[in-house]
Design a protein around this motif. Structure first.
Motif, short mmCIF file in Angstrom:
data_model
loop_
_atom_site.label_atom_id
_atom_site.label_comp_id
_atom_site.label_asym_id
_atom_site.label_seq_id
_atom_site.Cartn_x
_atom_site.Cartn_y
_atom_site.Cartn_z
N ALA A 56 1.01 -1.17 0.05
CA ALA A 56 0.00 0.00 -0.01
C ALA A 56 0.93 1.16 -0.04
CB ALA A 56 -1.03 0.09 1.09
N ALA A 57 0.43 2.20 -0.92
CA ALA A 57 1.29 3.48 -0.91
C ALA A 57 0.10 4.53 -1.41
CB ALA A 57 2.51 3.36 -1.71
N PRO A 58 0.45 5.74 -1.35
CA PRO A 58 -0.60 6.68 -1.94
C PRO A 58 -0.63 6.59 -3.45
CG PRO A 58 0.77 7.98 -0.56
CD PRO A 58 1.48 6.38 -0.94
N THR A 59 -2.07 6.76 -4.10
CA THR A 59 -2.41 6.73 -5.51
C THR A 59 -1.25 7.53 -6.07
OG1 THR A 59 -4.47 6.21 -5.07
CG2 THR A 59 -3.95 7.26 -7.39
N GLY A 60 -0.66 7.09 -7.35
CA GLY A 60 0.21 7.97 -8.08
C GLY A 60 1.71 7.73 -7.63
N THR A 61 2.01 6.88 -6.53
CA THR A 61 3.40 6.73 -6.47
C THR A 61 4.01 5.52 -7.67
OG1 THR A 61 2.55 6.49 -4.18
CG2 THR A 61 4.80 5.38 -4.58
N ASP A 62 5.29 6.07 -7.97
CA ASP A 62 5.91 5.21 -8.84
C ASP A 62 5.94 3.87 -8.64
OD1 ASP A 62 6.22 7.64 -10.52
OD2 ASP A 62 8.41 7.94 -9.49
N SER A 125 -10.09 -4.16 -6.28
CA SER A 125 -9.07 -3.45 -5.21
C SER A 125 -10.18 -2.71 -4.23
CB SER A 125 -8.15 -2.66 -5.90
OG SER A 125 -7.34 -1.75 -4.91
N THR A 126 -9.67 -2.68 -2.78
CA THR A 126 -10.30 -1.89 -2.15
C THR A 126 -9.69 -0.67 -1.49
OG1 THR A 126 -9.82 -3.48 -0.33
CG2 THR A 126 -11.95 -4.05 -1.44
N GLY A 127 -8.49 -0.47 -2.12
CA GLY A 127 -7.92 0.70 -1.84
C GLY A 127 -6.40 0.75 -2.37
N PRO A 128 -6.09 2.00 -2.47
CA PRO A 128 -4.81 2.09 -3.37
C PRO A 128 -3.76 1.29 -2.97
CG PRO A 128 -5.34 4.46 -2.42
CD PRO A 128 -6.29 3.27 -1.59
N GLN A 187 1.04 13.29 8.90
CA GLN A 187 1.23 12.97 7.41
C GLN A 187 1.33 11.24 7.57
OE1 GLN A 187 4.11 14.71 5.04
NE2 GLN A 187 4.08 13.14 3.75
N GLN A 188 2.15 10.74 8.51
CA GLN A 188 2.42 9.28 8.77
C GLN A 188 0.91 8.71 8.89
OE1 GLN A 188 5.41 9.01 11.53
NE2 GLN A 188 6.79 7.82 9.85
N LEU A 189 0.07 9.42 9.86
CA LEU A 189 -1.31 8.60 10.19
C LEU A 189 -1.95 8.44 9.02
CD1 LEU A 189 -2.45 10.37 13.39
CD2 LEU A 189 -2.09 7.92 12.96
N LYS A 190 -1.96 9.76 8.10
CA LYS A 190 -2.76 9.53 6.91
C LYS A 190 -2.43 8.51 5.68
CE LYS A 190 -4.55 14.53 6.69
NZ LYS A 190 -4.28 15.76 6.07
N GLU A 191 -0.76 8.53 5.75
CA GLU A 191 -0.34 7.61 4.74
C GLU A 191 -0.83 6.11 5.14
OE1 GLU A 191 3.62 8.25 4.12
OE2 GLU A 191 3.49 10.15 3.18
N ALA A 192 -0.58 5.80 6.56
CA ALA A 192 -0.83 4.56 6.90
C ALA A 192 -2.36 4.25 6.94
CB ALA A 192 -0.43 4.19 8.52
N ILE A 195 -5.65 8.14 4.04
CA ILE A 195 -6.55 9.31 4.14
C ILE A 195 -5.75 10.31 3.09
CG2 ILE A 195 -7.38 11.27 5.76
CD1 ILE A 195 -7.12 9.09 7.89
N SER A 196 -6.69 11.07 2.25
CA SER A 196 -6.11 11.94 1.33
C SER A 196 -5.54 13.19 2.02
CB SER A 196 -7.18 12.22 0.33
OG SER A 196 -7.75 13.47 0.65
N SER A 197 -4.61 13.58 1.50
CA SER A 197 -3.69 14.73 2.10
C SER A 197 -4.86 16.11 2.36
CB SER A 197 -2.56 15.19 1.39
OG SER A 197 -2.66 15.57 -0.07
N ALA A 198 -5.70 16.14 1.50
CA ALA A 198 -6.61 17.40 1.40
C ALA A 198 -7.65 17.26 2.69
CB ALA A 198 -7.14 17.64 0.13
N ASP A 199 -7.58 15.97 3.23
CA ASP A 199 -8.97 15.59 4.16
C ASP A 199 -8.55 15.32 5.45
OD1 ASP A 199 -11.32 14.81 4.94
OD2 ASP A 199 -11.41 12.95 3.85
N ASP A 200 -8.96 16.20 6.64
CA ASP A 200 -8.58 15.93 7.84
C ASP A 200 -9.54 15.19 8.83
OD1 ASP A 200 -5.98 16.71 8.01
OD2 ASP A 200 -6.62 18.68 8.07
N THR A 201 -10.71 14.79 8.07
CA THR A 201 -11.87 14.23 8.64
C THR A 201 -11.73 12.96 9.54
OG1 THR A 201 -13.24 15.42 6.80
CG2 THR A 201 -14.41 14.10 8.53
#
Ligand SMILES: [Zn+2]
Length: 213
Positions: A56-62, A125-128, A187-192, A195-201
């Motif tokens: 798992a990693a954020p969408t768009g990672t090489d 797939s259920t997540g990036p 940021q680490q919490l979001k990546e794990a 959670i998208s970087s624009a969203d804090d909910t």
């Protein structure tokens, strides 16, 4: 490295060109990881029906080819989503599934580390994440040749599955105070937790994965 030195001593004085080509051949056998990510599932799970590993990693990672070779397939499948297959000189075939984008074409010769696409969430797939398979020989529909990719990938602290614990969000929690409590960053919490970087909910009773240090 020591192996090369020994080989070099043996060959030096015989033919330096031979030495250079032998080092080259050995380098092709050392694979790299296809993506920097967190391993979320291993080989042989789901009742033996999971023929790869999930990273798992954020969408768009090489996403990179683990070794040099030739692209055998690059297409969209209902289950794999955007998928790229690479045949390597040592006879192995690797599969990179659920890609967001595909950057290579069938028949293209590629070097180790070539970005073949970007990580995504296409197909079943259920997540990036990247679903990565290794076949000793050609890929087949029944996946009889699939082997555990971890047998081929180098040990690396970055990509071994990090131990995680689950935290249940309480009323009034924010990503910031949870991060502070566990000595990590927002940021680490979001990546794990993808959670998208624009969203804090976050919401009460939500389960968050916290990576152990
Ligand atoms: Zn998978």
């Amino acid at each position: 490295m020591f192996r090369y030195v020994k080989k070099g001593l043996f060959i030096i004085g015989v033919c330096s060109i031979l030495y250079a080509s032998s080092v080259q051949a050995e380098d092709d056998d050392i694979w790299i990881w296809p993506v920097e990510g967190r391993m979320t599932d291993t080989f042989g799970t789901r009742g033996g029906q999971h023929y790869g590993i999930d990273l798992a990693a954020p969408t768009g990672t090489d996403v990179r080819t683990v070794a040099s070779g030739e692209v055998t397939k690059s297409y969209y499948s209902e289950s794999y989503g955007n998928v790229v297959f690479v045949k390597h000189t040592n006879g192995y075939e690797t599969v990179y599934a659920h890609l967001h984008t595909r950057n290579v074409k069938e028949g293209e010769k590629i070097k180790i580390g070539t970005v073949i696409g970007t990580l995504g969430n296409t197909g079943h797939s259920t997540g990036p994440h990247l679903h990565f398979e290794v076949h000793k020989g050609a890929w087949t529909f029944g996946k009889e040749n699939a082997i555990n990719p971890l047998a081929m990938l180098p040990d690396a602290q970055m990509v071994t599955a990090k131990e995680t614990k689950t935290y249940t969000v309480k009323k009034g929690d924010t990503l910031f105070n949870i991060a502070k409590q566990f000595d990590t960053s927002v940021q680490q919490l979001k990546e794990a937790n993808n959670i998208s970087s624009a969203d804090d909910t976050i919401y009460p009773m939500q389960k968050l994965q916290i990576e152990n240090k």
